[in-house]
Motif scaffolding. Structure first.
Motif, short mmCIF file in Angstrom:
data_model
loop_
_atom_site.label_atom_id
_atom_site.label_comp_id
_atom_site.label_asym_id
_atom_site.label_seq_id
_atom_site.Cartn_x
_atom_site.Cartn_y
_atom_site.Cartn_z
N LYS B 41 -14.68 -21.24 9.68
CA LYS B 41 -15.58 -20.88 10.79
C LYS B 41 -16.66 -19.89 10.33
O LYS B 41 -17.80 -19.94 10.78
CB LYS B 41 -14.79 -20.27 11.94
N ASP B 42 -16.25 -18.96 9.45
CA ASP B 42 -17.24 -18.00 8.92
C ASP B 42 -18.38 -18.73 8.21
O ASP B 42 -19.54 -18.35 8.35
CB ASP B 42 -16.59 -17.04 7.90
N VAL B 43 -18.01 -19.76 7.46
CA VAL B 43 -19.04 -20.50 6.72
C VAL B 43 -19.98 -21.21 7.70
O VAL B 43 -21.21 -21.16 7.56
CB VAL B 43 -18.39 -21.53 5.75
N GLN B 44 -19.39 -21.82 8.73
CA GLN B 44 -20.22 -22.48 9.75
C GLN B 44 -21.19 -21.47 10.37
O GLN B 44 -22.38 -21.77 10.55
CB GLN B 44 -19.33 -23.05 10.86
N GLU B 45 -20.67 -20.28 10.70
CA GLU B 45 -21.49 -19.24 11.34
C GLU B 45 -22.65 -18.82 10.44
O GLU B 45 -23.78 -18.68 10.90
CB GLU B 45 -20.65 -17.99 11.66
#
Lengths: 157, 422
Positions: B41-45
């Motif tokens: 999710k961090d990467v998506q953000e």
């Protein structure tokens, strides 16, 4: 008939993949390289290898620019006729090729060496006018350059 | 002006950058960092925050696309890199593959991690056989170095990438057509829903993006979204763009420049200006499926928003330059010929409409035009918008630009009953 060795190597390749159909283009290219073009016999063999019907193979074979369902020469010249090459002299390049090879677009030379086909933008607009011969690119074309390319290929044939 | 080179930083004049050279420039650091410290999710953000828009022509936000894969979506999930660039005038993917293939590979792995994909595919056009060979070789090298396969860099994440060769058709660049092609089916587009991120390759969630989009990703992770946004010259833009310039300029080629660099600067400073004896008349700013920009827009900022406001699109950033001696009716005829030939033939407006328009344009160009053809062209152009996929609206864009900005030139053909440029 495909040589046993080639057939076995294709079978091995296909056995290592979840969905044989994914290899349809690879198999068609391999058979085309072997036969010189994708003959009716090759379509049937591809279908058998890929667990498809011959009709399903033909449905995609006839869709693609670089799958040849009719006999072609040893060298297939795809000369780009899209907008940048057109602006930079496609017509004269095409005429020059037709004259030197003594064929029209879509034809093969009598010695079976060259087939000339128009093709859509090949992604070499920075080297226009450009063409591919057996998928190798030749750019910044002019009549002298075409002469030397054709002579070299004839000598190698 | 000289600008920082991000995507082309390791480019050599005569060979590709090796894995070692890519590493020395900070390559694979982003992958190591995310595997250690980032959730998917961090990467998506991070990618969403960077405002990275798809570089293949459609300008879809890359972060939003990754986020559209549902948390509970099924496995295996696919990540697909679109290297099928067939948009006339475009050759940036070819350049990127031959410059720094590991940048693309790392981008695919990071994006794959962001959606927990375990199967990666690079879909490449047959004209780029040398690129396909390079990618296969470098993927092997990446695998041997622990960047691909099971337990990437000793983490729990697993991904492998295969190179899928296409046999050449423009429509295969369209997402749904490409998915069909990957499955060995006739590549006719399909109308979503379901979207590929729900049901793509073999019915599994699939994220498909362009080569250049993937190449941006490692740099966004390494330097942060704010840095990426600061690369652009425009307020709303982000990142650099590889502009492919072709046509009547002195130095046709590829130039990595900030998003939002003015068209006039690209042509005059980077592409060396117009060729001797040529004056700028118009350009297609983002490939064949964008509208002509006339001389009044010569100073436009080359970014998604300004071009959309001008009625055109940034598309692939392929700038094709036409001079005052080039007949734009003939040029449009050539472009329509391209689209008529490449139409997959699945739906009626595209299959029937394009040859019809080609015929009308051919008549106008060859002195058989009538004034009544003008409303017919307008009407036919509108019909093409009801086609099944984005191919037909793209195909009709140069014609709509011609009618919007160069109507007098078309009318001149009709009144003189010949091409005034011949």
């Amino acid at each position: 008939m495909l040589p046993k060795e080639l057939r076995e190597s294709l079978k091995d390749h296909i056995a290592n993949i979840d969905h044989p159909r994914e290899l349809a283009v690879d198999v068609m290219f391999t058979l085309q390289d072997h036969y010189g073009y994708l003959s009716d016999e090759a379509v049937k063999e591809a279908a058998e290898l890929l667990e498809m019907t011959p009709l399903e193979v033909d449905e995609i074979a006839t869709f693609y620019t670089f799958v040849y369902r009719e006999p072609v020469g040893k060298y297939v010249i795809h000369v780009c006729d899209s907008v940048i090459c057109w602006m930079d002299g496609y017509e004269s390049i095409k005429d020059c090729l037709c004259t030197k090879l003594a064929i029209n677009v879509g034809e093969t030379t009598a010695d079976g060496l060259f087939t000339l086909l128009p093709v859509c933008c090949i992604g070499y607009c920075d080297m226009s006018p450009a063409m591919l011969i057996n998928r190798k690119v030749y750019g910044h074309l002019n009549p002298e350059k075409i002469d030397s390319i054709l002579e070299k290929l004839k000598a190698e044939a | 002006m000289k600008y920082p080179q991000i995507l082309l930083q390791n480019r050599k004049p005569d060979r590709i950058a090796t894995l070692e050279e890519y590493r020395q420039s900070g390559g694979y650091q982003a992958l190591a960092d995310i595997l250690e410290k980032y959730s998917y999710k961090d990467v998506q953000e991070e990618i969403l925050e960077s405002r990275l828009l798809g570089r293949g022509g459609a300008a879809f936000p890359a972060g939003t696309k990754l986020m559209s894969v549902a948390d509970d979506a099924s496995f295996p999930r696919y990540i697909v890199c679109n290297a099928d660039e067939m948009e006339p005038g475009t050759f940036k993917d070819r350049v990127l593959i031959h410059a720094d293939p590991h940048m693309i590979i790392e981008g695919i792995i990071i994006a794959g991690y962001a959606v927990t994909a375990e199967k990666g595919i690079i879909f490449i056009r047959p004209e780029y056989e040398s690129g396909a060979k390079i990618l296969e070789r470098e993927i092997d090298i990446a695998r041997q170095s622990g960047y691909l396969g099971k337990n990437i860099l000793d983490s729990d994440y697993a991904l492998d990438i295969v190179v899928h060769r296409s046999a050449g058709r423009y429509i295969c660049g369209e997402v749904t057509a490409q998915l069909s092609a990957l499955m060995g089916k006739r590549p006719n587009p399909k109308q979503p829903p379901p979207y590929p991120t729900e049901r793509g390759v073999w019915g599994m969630p699939t994220v498909l993006s362009n080569v250049e989009t993937f190449a941006c990703i490692p740099h966004i992770i390494n330097n942060g979204p704010d840095w990426f946004k600061s690369l652009a010259k425009t307020e709303t833009g982000a990142g650099t763009k590889i502009f492919c310039v072709s046509g009547k300029v002195k130095r046709p080629g590829f130039y990595e420049l900030p998003i939002g660099t003015r068209l006039s600067e690209i042509i005059e400073e980077h592409a060396g200006g117009m060729r001797a004896g040529s004056e700028f008349k118009a350009c297609l700013p983002g490939g064949a499926s964008t509208q002509f920009l006339p001389k009044e827009l010569y100073d436009i900022e080359m970014d998604f928003d300004p071009l959309r406001e001008a009625g055109s699109r940034l598309g692939t950033g392929a700038i094709m330059v036409f001079d005052h001696k080039t007949c734009l009716v003939a040029a449009t005829l050539n472009l329509i010929e391209f689209f008529a030939r490449e139409s997959c033939g699945w739906c009626t407006p595209c299959r029937e409409g394009l040859p019809y328009i080609r015929d009308i344009l051919w008549r106008i160009e060859n002195g058989e035009g009538e004034e009544e053809f003008m409303p017919m062209l307008e009407r036919m152009s509108k019909h093409l918008w009801s086609a099944y996929c984005a191919f037909a609206p793209g195909a009709i864009s140069p014609l709509q630009g011609l009618l919007a900005h160069f109507k007098d030139e078309v009318l001149e053909h009709i009144s003189q009953r010949k091409c005034p440029f011949k």
